[in-house]
Scaffold this motif. Structure first.
Motif, PDB file in Angstrom:
ATOM      1  N   GLU A  23       0.821  -1.216   0.000  1.00 21.49           N
ATOM      2  CA  GLU A  23       0.000   0.000   0.000  1.00 21.49           C
ATOM      3  C   GLU A  23       0.854   1.265   0.000  1.00 21.49           C
ATOM      4  O   GLU A  23       0.421   2.308  -0.487  1.00 21.49           O
ATOM      5  CB  GLU A  23      -0.932   0.001   1.219  1.00 21.49           C
ATOM      6  N   SER A  24       2.059   1.171   0.545  1.00 19.92           N
ATOM      7  CA  SER A  24       2.933   2.339   0.632  1.00 19.92           C
ATOM      8  C   SER A  24       3.813   2.533  -0.595  1.00 19.92           C
ATOM      9  O   SER A  24       4.527   3.536  -0.689  1.00 19.92           O
ATOM     10  CB  SER A  24       3.829   2.232   1.882  1.00 19.92           C
ATOM     11  N   ASN A  47      -7.520  -7.521  -0.957  1.00 17.72           N
ATOM     12  CA  ASN A  47      -6.788  -6.276  -1.188  1.00 17.72           C
ATOM     13  C   ASN A  47      -6.382  -6.087  -2.651  1.00 17.72           C
ATOM     14  O   ASN A  47      -5.605  -5.185  -2.970  1.00 17.72           O
ATOM     15  CB  ASN A  47      -5.551  -6.232  -0.287  1.00 17.72           C
ATOM     16  N   ARG A 160       0.114  -0.513   8.449  1.00 16.49           N
ATOM     17  CA  ARG A 160      -0.821   0.075   7.494  1.00 16.49           C
ATOM     18  C   ARG A 160      -1.153   1.505   7.904  1.00 16.49           C
ATOM     19  O   ARG A 160      -1.417   1.786   9.079  1.00 16.49           O
ATOM     20  CB  ARG A 160      -2.087  -0.766   7.385  1.00 16.49           C
ATOM     21  N   ALA A 161      -1.175   2.406   6.952  1.00 12.71           N
ATOM     22  CA  ALA A 161      -1.399   3.830   7.229  1.00 12.71           C
ATOM     23  C   ALA A 161      -2.756   4.070   7.877  1.00 12.71           C
ATOM     24  O   ALA A 161      -2.910   4.991   8.692  1.00 12.71           O
ATOM     25  CB  ALA A 161      -1.282   4.630   5.935  1.00 12.71           C
ATOM     26  N   LYS A 162      -3.738   3.228   7.557  1.00 12.98           N
ATOM     27  CA  LYS A 162      -5.085   3.465   8.079  1.00 12.98           C
ATOM     28  C   LYS A 162      -5.245   3.101   9.559  1.00 12.98           C
ATOM     29  O   LYS A 162      -6.332   3.233  10.103  1.00 12.98           O
ATOM     30  CB  LYS A 162      -6.118   2.721   7.234  1.00 12.98           C
ATOM     31  N   LEU A 163      -4.155   2.674  10.195  1.00 13.93           N
ATOM     32  CA  LEU A 163      -4.201   2.453  11.645  1.00 13.93           C
ATOM     33  C   LEU A 163      -4.139   3.777  12.408  1.00 13.93           C
ATOM     34  O   LEU A 163      -4.537   3.839  13.573  1.00 13.93           O
ATOM     35  CB  LEU A 163      -3.026   1.577  12.091  1.00 13.93           C
ATOM     36  N   CYS A 165      -4.466   8.091  13.101  1.00 13.72           N
ATOM     37  CA  CYS A 165      -5.299   9.299  12.928  1.00 13.72           C
ATOM     38  C   CYS A 165      -6.763   8.959  12.696  1.00 13.72           C
ATOM     39  O   CYS A 165      -7.446   9.601  11.885  1.00 13.72           O
ATOM     40  CB  CYS A 165      -4.770  10.160  11.778  1.00 13.72           C
ATOM     41  N   ARG A 166      -7.300   7.983  13.426  1.00 12.47           N
ATOM     42  CA  ARG A 166      -8.709   7.647  13.308  1.00 12.47           C
ATOM     43  C   ARG A 166      -9.519   8.379  14.368  1.00 12.47           C
ATOM     44  O   ARG A 166      -8.992   8.813  15.392  1.00 12.47           O
ATOM     45  CB  ARG A 166      -8.909   6.133  13.438  1.00 12.47           C
ATOM     46  N   ASP A 237     -11.087  -3.582  10.195  1.00  9.73           N
ATOM     47  CA  ASP A 237     -10.600  -2.209  10.380  1.00  9.73           C
ATOM     48  C   ASP A 237     -10.013  -2.046  11.784  1.00  9.73           C
ATOM     49  O   ASP A 237     -10.660  -1.538  12.695  1.00  9.73           O
ATOM     50  CB  ASP A 237     -11.750  -1.213  10.157  1.00  9.73           C
ATOM     51  N   GLY A 239      -7.835  -0.037  12.707  1.00 10.67           N
ATOM     52  CA  GLY A 239      -7.658   1.372  13.048  1.00 10.67           C
ATOM     53  C   GLY A 239      -8.733   1.864  13.980  1.00 10.67           C
ATOM     54  O   GLY A 239      -8.465   2.625  14.923  1.00 10.67           O
ATOM     55  N   CYS A 331       6.164   3.631  12.679  1.00 13.72           N
ATOM     56  CA  CYS A 331       5.959   2.878  11.446  1.00 13.72           C
ATOM     57  C   CYS A 331       7.260   2.803  10.646  1.00 13.72           C
ATOM     58  O   CYS A 331       7.934   3.817  10.442  1.00 13.72           O
ATOM     59  CB  CYS A 331       4.859   3.544  10.630  1.00 13.72           C
TER      60      CYS A 331
END
Length: 348
Positions: A23-24, A47, A160-163, A165-166, A237, A239, A331
């Motif tokens: 993803e990155s 994915n 994973r970035a989506k972990l 800033c939720r 999810d 996150g 990360c």
């Protein structure tokens, strides 16, 4: 565009970190995945990652007779992996450790394709020890692990970035939690029977002051009417799970442990200890405990009473909260991709 072949499987801990790196990549390389028909196949499908399947032999710890045919199975597996590699023609093989990576690493090395592997734990796994000399680099989650390899480089853990800033309010709403502090319980992908039992016995006491969001594993929910106790079999999810956490009870697999540390969540680790484990979770837990950013409860000491006491100690421990704010766990995606790109630029 360069083509990177990713490999790893057998458990989510060998697959999700690869997905985090994929993803990155941000279209700077084309990802392809090589694995078995296990959990990695479904995760890649979900994915939308191109997947090639092959059969990999697995060492069964503590059972000599089960491993007698392993050399012959390995030769067959290396041949099969090599045929797939010849078809894909990757510019680099990125391994995430575990038995699924051994045949592709051997096959890629024979073909002059650069190999990078990543070791999650403080104590390196058998597969990574075996393939390390065939790799250009052994990337690691922990600094001291890198020092144990001639080609070791400390990068940190893929996440994973989506972990990050939720929204906490969104997370509470999804799981039906009130405004009290929330304790999340993570027992591994299939759920820990011992942790599940201890949490349920102590939930009536803990839920007087805290919510519990219990990821208990597929098929492991039970009927209960304890206010504030929520059960989830599995959550895609993570996150949102982390977003509502004011504290955690968890096994100490490296990926989850590093995520909890990076997200500054005070955690009570209960590391896995049995004959099927090489003791890696215990060493991971000791590492984080030495940093002062967690508490540890050994499985042999796990009871309803000891868990309640440990939870209240954790949730009221200001030293751990301060240490977490100051800790440098983060990360590792950027550093890992930097090493991948540097290797791609090197002459073969």
């Amino acid at each position: 565009m360069k083509k990177i072949l990713f490999c790893g499987g057998g458990s989510a801990g060998h697959v999700i970190p690869n997905i985090a790196i994929i993803e990155s990549l941000n279209a700077i390389a084309e990802p392809v995945y090589l694995g078995t028909g296990g959990i990695e196949k479904g995760i890649c499908r979900d994915n939308i990652v191109m997947f090639y399947e092959y059969q990999a032999p697995k060492l069964v710890r503590g059972k000599i007779f089960c491993n007698l045919a392993l050399p012959f199975k390995l030769i067959k597996s290396i041949k099969q992996a090599g045929e797939i590699i010849d078809k894909i023609k990757p510019d680099l093989l990125f391994c995430k450790g575990g038995y699924v990576c051994v045949p592709p690493a051997i096959a890629a090395k024979k073909r002059g394709i650069p190999v990078i592997t990543h070791e999650s734990d403080v104590s390196a796994g058998l597969a990574n020890k075996f393939i390390a000399k065939r790799c250009k680099k052994v990337l690691t989650s922990f600094p001291q692990t890198a020092r144990s390899f001639e080609n070791g480089i400390y990068t940190g853990t893929p996440m994973r970035a989506k972990l990050f800033c939720r929204d906490k309010a969104e997370a509470r709403a999804k799981f039906g939690l009130d405004m009290r502090p929330t304790l999340i319980v993570l027992g591994g992908g299939s759920g820990s029977v011992k942790i599940n039992e201890a949490v349920r016995k102590s939930a009536h006491t803990i839920c007087k002051d805290f919510n519990i969001l219990h990821l208990c594993g597929k098929g492991n929910t039970v009927n209960t009417n304890i206010y504030g106790y929520k059960q989830v079999e599995f959550e895609n999810d993570m996150g949102l799970v982390y977003a509502c956490a004011d504290g955690a009870i968890s096994r100490c697999g490296s990926n989850t442990a590093n995520e909890l540390a990076a997200l500054k969540i005070p955690t009570l680790f209960i590391p896995l200890e049995n004959k099927r484990s090489r003791g890696d979770q215990v060493k991971n837990a000791e590492y984080f405990q030495d940093m002062g950013i967690c508490d540890v409860l050994r499985e042999a000491e796990l009871t309803e009473q000891s868990l309640v006491k440990a939870v209240y100690n954790l949730m009221q421990n200001d030293k751990i909260k301060t240490a977490l704010k100051q800790n440098k766990v983060e990360c590792g995606n950027d550093k890992i991709i930097r090493e991948i790109l540097a290797t791609l630029r090197q002459p073969t």
